[in-house]
Structure formats: C-alpha cells, structure tokens
Design an enzyme around this catalytic site. Structure first.
Site, PDB file in Angstrom:
ATOM      1  N   ARG A 118       0.808  -1.230   0.000  1.00 48.06           N
ATOM      2  CA  ARG A 118       0.000   0.000   0.000  1.00 48.06           C
ATOM      3  C   ARG A 118       0.840   1.279   0.000  1.00 48.06           C
ATOM      4  NH1 ARG A 118      -2.959  -3.356   3.672  1.00 48.06           N
ATOM      5  NH2 ARG A 118      -4.898  -4.075   2.721  1.00 48.06           N
ATOM      6  N   LYS A 140       3.543  11.416 -10.714  1.00 49.29           N
ATOM      7  CA  LYS A 140       2.679  10.606 -11.567  1.00 49.29           C
ATOM      8  C   LYS A 140       3.404   9.300 -11.889  1.00 49.29           C
ATOM      9  CE  LYS A 140      -0.415  13.664 -14.136  1.00 49.29           C
ATOM     10  NZ  LYS A 140      -0.774  14.133 -15.497  1.00 49.29           N
ATOM     11  N   GLU A 182       9.525  18.636 -24.017  1.00 44.45           N
ATOM     12  CA  GLU A 182       8.887  18.938 -22.730  1.00 44.45           C
ATOM     13  C   GLU A 182       9.372  20.275 -22.181  1.00 44.45           C
ATOM     14  OE1 GLU A 182       6.432  17.462 -21.383  1.00 44.45           O
ATOM     15  OE2 GLU A 182       6.413  15.347 -21.978  1.00 44.45           O
ATOM     16  N   LYS A 224       7.340  23.236 -13.076  1.00 41.97           N
ATOM     17  CA  LYS A 224       6.513  22.080 -12.733  1.00 41.97           C
ATOM     18  C   LYS A 224       6.279  21.999 -11.231  1.00 41.97           C
ATOM     19  CE  LYS A 224       5.509  17.301 -13.692  1.00 41.97           C
ATOM     20  NZ  LYS A 224       5.823  16.092 -14.470  1.00 41.97           N
ATOM     21  N   GLU A 234      -4.086  16.921  -9.965  1.00 34.08           N
ATOM     22  CA  GLU A 234      -4.656  17.339 -11.235  1.00 34.08           C
ATOM     23  C   GLU A 234      -6.159  17.561 -11.141  1.00 34.08           C
ATOM     24  OE1 GLU A 234      -4.480  15.522 -15.646  1.00 34.08           O
ATOM     25  OE2 GLU A 234      -2.509  15.745 -14.706  1.00 34.08           O
ATOM     26  N   ARG A 238      -3.053  21.669 -12.731  1.00 37.87           N
ATOM     27  CA  ARG A 238      -1.988  20.779 -13.170  1.00 37.87           C
ATOM     28  C   ARG A 238      -2.235  20.211 -14.567  1.00 37.87           C
ATOM     29  NH1 ARG A 238       1.198  15.946  -9.875  1.00 37.87           N
ATOM     30  NH2 ARG A 238       2.362  15.195 -11.701  1.00 37.87           N
ATOM     31  N   ASN A 242      -0.308  18.961 -19.518  1.00 42.03           N
ATOM     32  CA  ASN A 242      -0.587  17.981 -20.573  1.00 42.03           C
ATOM     33  C   ASN A 242      -0.728  18.613 -21.948  1.00 42.03           C
ATOM     34  OD1 ASN A 242      -0.752  15.533 -18.933  1.00 42.03           O
ATOM     35  ND2 ASN A 242      -2.576  16.477 -18.044  1.00 42.03           N
ATOM     36  N   HIS A 245      -0.373  16.488 -25.018  1.00 38.87           N
ATOM     37  CA  HIS A 245      -0.329  15.086 -24.610  1.00 38.87           C
ATOM     38  C   HIS A 245      -1.569  14.294 -25.028  1.00 38.87           C
ATOM     39  CE1 HIS A 245       3.123  16.465 -22.398  1.00 38.87           C
ATOM     40  NE2 HIS A 245       3.340  15.274 -21.893  1.00 38.87           N
ATOM     41  N   HIS A 249      -0.430  11.219 -26.839  1.00 40.05           N
ATOM     42  CA  HIS A 249      -0.681   9.866 -26.338  1.00 40.05           C
ATOM     43  C   HIS A 249      -1.451   9.041 -27.358  1.00 40.05           C
ATOM     44  CE1 HIS A 249      -0.159  10.982 -21.795  1.00 40.05           C
ATOM     45  NE2 HIS A 249       0.976  10.936 -22.458  1.00 40.05           N
ATOM     46  N   HIS A 262       8.267   9.431 -26.935  1.00 38.59           N
ATOM     47  CA  HIS A 262       7.213  10.204 -26.275  1.00 38.59           C
ATOM     48  C   HIS A 262       7.335  11.689 -26.610  1.00 38.59           C
ATOM     49  CE1 HIS A 262       4.422  11.641 -23.264  1.00 38.59           C
ATOM     50  NE2 HIS A 262       5.369  12.361 -22.712  1.00 38.59           N
TER      51      HIS A 262
END
Length: 359
Positions: A118, A140, A182, A224, A234, A238, A242, A245, A249, A262
């Site tokens: 956990r 993330k 980025e 960031k 997010e 936040r 993206n 993205h 993606h 990427h």
C-alpha cells in the site's frame, strides 16, 4: 549544484540538479534510503551508470533488478517483476526503491512503490533529459495498456530526485531532442520569457552546452514544482502540463508505442494544439508559426506519419484521462505563456485539425 523543492507540506522533497551528482549520492540520497533498497534500471542504462550510483552509496546494501529497455516494457508485467523481487527478498514496508533510468523506469518503479504494501518510499535518478525535466518530478506513476497510455497508475510522490547532468553526455541525439519537447512545453503553458530564451538559445541547448542545459532543467523543474505544489492530483491547474499530450498519447498508442519517442509525439501534439487554439481561443496565427518554427528548429516533428488515420486518433482521444462526463477537455493556448483546459471547442474545429494532420 542547484536545488528545487516541490512544496507539499510534510511530503515536500528536493530536486538536485548538477554535474557529478552520482558520486554524491550518499550525501544527497542516503538519509532517504533504508537498509532494504532495490535499484531498478534497464539493460541500456545499467551498464553505463549502475556501478557509479552504487559506488556513490558505499554504506547502503542494495539489491538490483535490471529489466528490458523500451516503452513497450512499461507494463503491468514489468511492475509485477518488481513486486515479485521485493517479495522474494522479503522487503518490508520501510524499504526504498530507486529508479535509475528514463521515464519508463521512473514510471513503472514509482507505480510498484505506490502499490507494494500500500505504498513504500522511492527516489528518482533520471538519466534522460525528458525524465529530468518532466516525468521524474510530480509523482505521476503508471504503466500502459494496449488501449491507452498511462491508463493504470497512481499519484505517489518520490522522496527525492537526483538529476546528474553528466549522464546526458551519453544520451542519443534523438532522445535529447525529444526531451527538449517537454522543455518547450513549459515556455508555452506558463513562462513566455522562457519561451523567448529557448528561441535565442536552442542551438546551445542542442549542442549540450552545460550552462544552457542546467538553466533549462532548473527552470523547467521550477515551473513544474510550482504547479504541482498548487494542484498535486490534477484537479484543475496541473492539467495544463498535458499540453500536446492528448494528441501525443493517441499518436503513441496508434503506433503501438513503437516508431516515435514520447517527446516526438508530444511535439506533434503541441503543433496540433496550437492549430486548434487558433480556431478556438484566439491564439494568434503568428504564434502558431513561432511554435512550429521552434519545434522544427529542434528537429522535432510537426507532421504525422502518412499511415496515421484521423478516425483512429479520435477514437483513442476519447479514452483520454481528461474526459469528463463524456466530454473531452483539451489543453489549448490563449497566448504564449498562458494555457487553458477547456471543453469549449467545436467538434468541427477539432475535426479540421485532425484532417490537417492525418488522412
């Protein structure tokens, strides 16, 4: 050495940026490691930097796990291999994982740390420019699914990030340029002055000038960190991180996580976002040209492979994590340095953008 702090109360953590930091790992990371430490790396990075990291941790007894390289290894199966090793070694919930590698290693190791018992501690030692400026920072963690990128994951902040700029000397040219994508993103979404600096200093950055690299990494991390500190999970702000993205993606998934890196997919995605912004938010056409010019100067794509089909891209975008109540939210630009997350775009304009880039 420069230091940036991600301010999250009692979970705040430092980002160390500088040359030769692997040799200082004991001083910088030692207090954050436990007696049970597992270093996870891949078949490309480990031969280059694993010994240097372990030599920098002389008082820490570490186990190591080496996995195959590549975005296609960012899977539940790879995460399970990490969990299995932790169980075989009988690691307790006070253990620490160390991610030594690029974004794939950082994401999958971080997700394993989030899930094991956990949640256990981990630190990031990113070895690519993209990871140093983006994926290693912010907590993330995820693995990919064949139907979508990063669709299985968790928010789990590292205890520290150690970015040794010396390791970038061995980074292939293509991966360096992908990392710069980025960096450009931060100028577009939050820092117009930084975008201006990138236009003036891109040659030095691509030539790996030490001062240019250190400045770009620090400014990217500060941008960031400021956003993550205000919106860790997010819920709103936040999401501007993206930019490009949602398109990117979908491109990566359509290509089965092969062919493009990427950062290359994100670059094309930012070009697409700029195109749509000009039709939706009033983003000036002159700034669309600036965005594309800087991406092209960097050697990044602003067009898509001829095999790309817009219907397929639209299907993949429909499962984007920013979809709310069946409505896709996109990160668009109002001006350079100011982004907005919005569902307020005409489907016809989105289709026009997709048709501009894909058959």
């Amino acid at each position: 050495m420069k230091q940036v702090v991600v301010e999250l109360g009692d979970r705040s953590y430092p980002i160390y940026i500088g040359a030769g930091l692997l040799a200082q790992a004991a001083d910088l990371l030692g207090p954050r490691l436990s007696g049970q430490t597992l270093v996870v790396s891949n078949t490309v990075v480990a031969p280059l930097y694993l010994d240097a990291l372990l030599d920098g941790l002389p008082d820490i007894t570490s186990r190591t796990l080496i996995v195959e390289d590549g975005e296609r290894r960012k899977t539940v199966e790879t995460m399970n291999a990490i969990i299995t090793r932790l169980l075989e070694e009988r690691f307790s919930r006070t253990c620490t994982l160390v991610a030594l590698g690029g974004g794939v290693i950082g994401d999958v190791t971080g997700f394993a740390a989030a899930c094991y018992q956990r949640g256990v501690s981990y630190v990031q030692v990113p070895t690519t420019l993209l990871a140093q400026v983006d994926s290693a920072v912010g907590g993330k963690t995820a693995v990919n699914h064949r139907l979508g990128k990063n669709m299985i994951g968790a928010f789990h902040q590292p205890a520290a990030v150690l970015s040794d700029t010396d390791v970038l000397a061995s980074l292939p040219e293509r991966e360096l340029r992908a990392g710069v994508a980025e960096i450009i993103k931060y100028g577009l979404i939050n820092d117009a002055q930084f975008f201006d600096w990138l236009e003036d200093n891109m040659d030095g950055l691509l030539q790996r000038d030490a001062d240019c690299l250190a400045h770009a990494i620090e400014v990217s991390c500060r941008n960031k960190a400021a956003i993550v500190s205000r919106d860790e999970r997010e819920a709103g702000l936040r999401a501007i991180l993206n930019l490009g993205h949602t398109f990117g993606h979908a491109i990566e998934t359509a290509l089965n996580y092969e062919t493009w890196l990427h950062g290359e997919a994100v670059a094309a995605g930012m070009s697409m976002a700029a195109h749509l912004s000009a039709r939706t938010t009033g983003f000036p056409e002159s700034d669309v040209r600036r965005v594309n010019a800087l991406l092209e100067k960097t050697g990044l794509p602003v067009t898509l492979p001829e095999t790309m089909r817009r219907e397929h891209l639209r299907e993949l975008m429909a499962v984007d994590k920013k979809t709310r109540h069946g409505r896709l939210h996109l990160v668009l630009l109002r001006e350079i340095g100011k982004a907005v997350v919005t569902p307020d775009f005409e489907e016809a304009d989105l289709e026009d953008t997709l048709a501009r880039y894909a058959e």
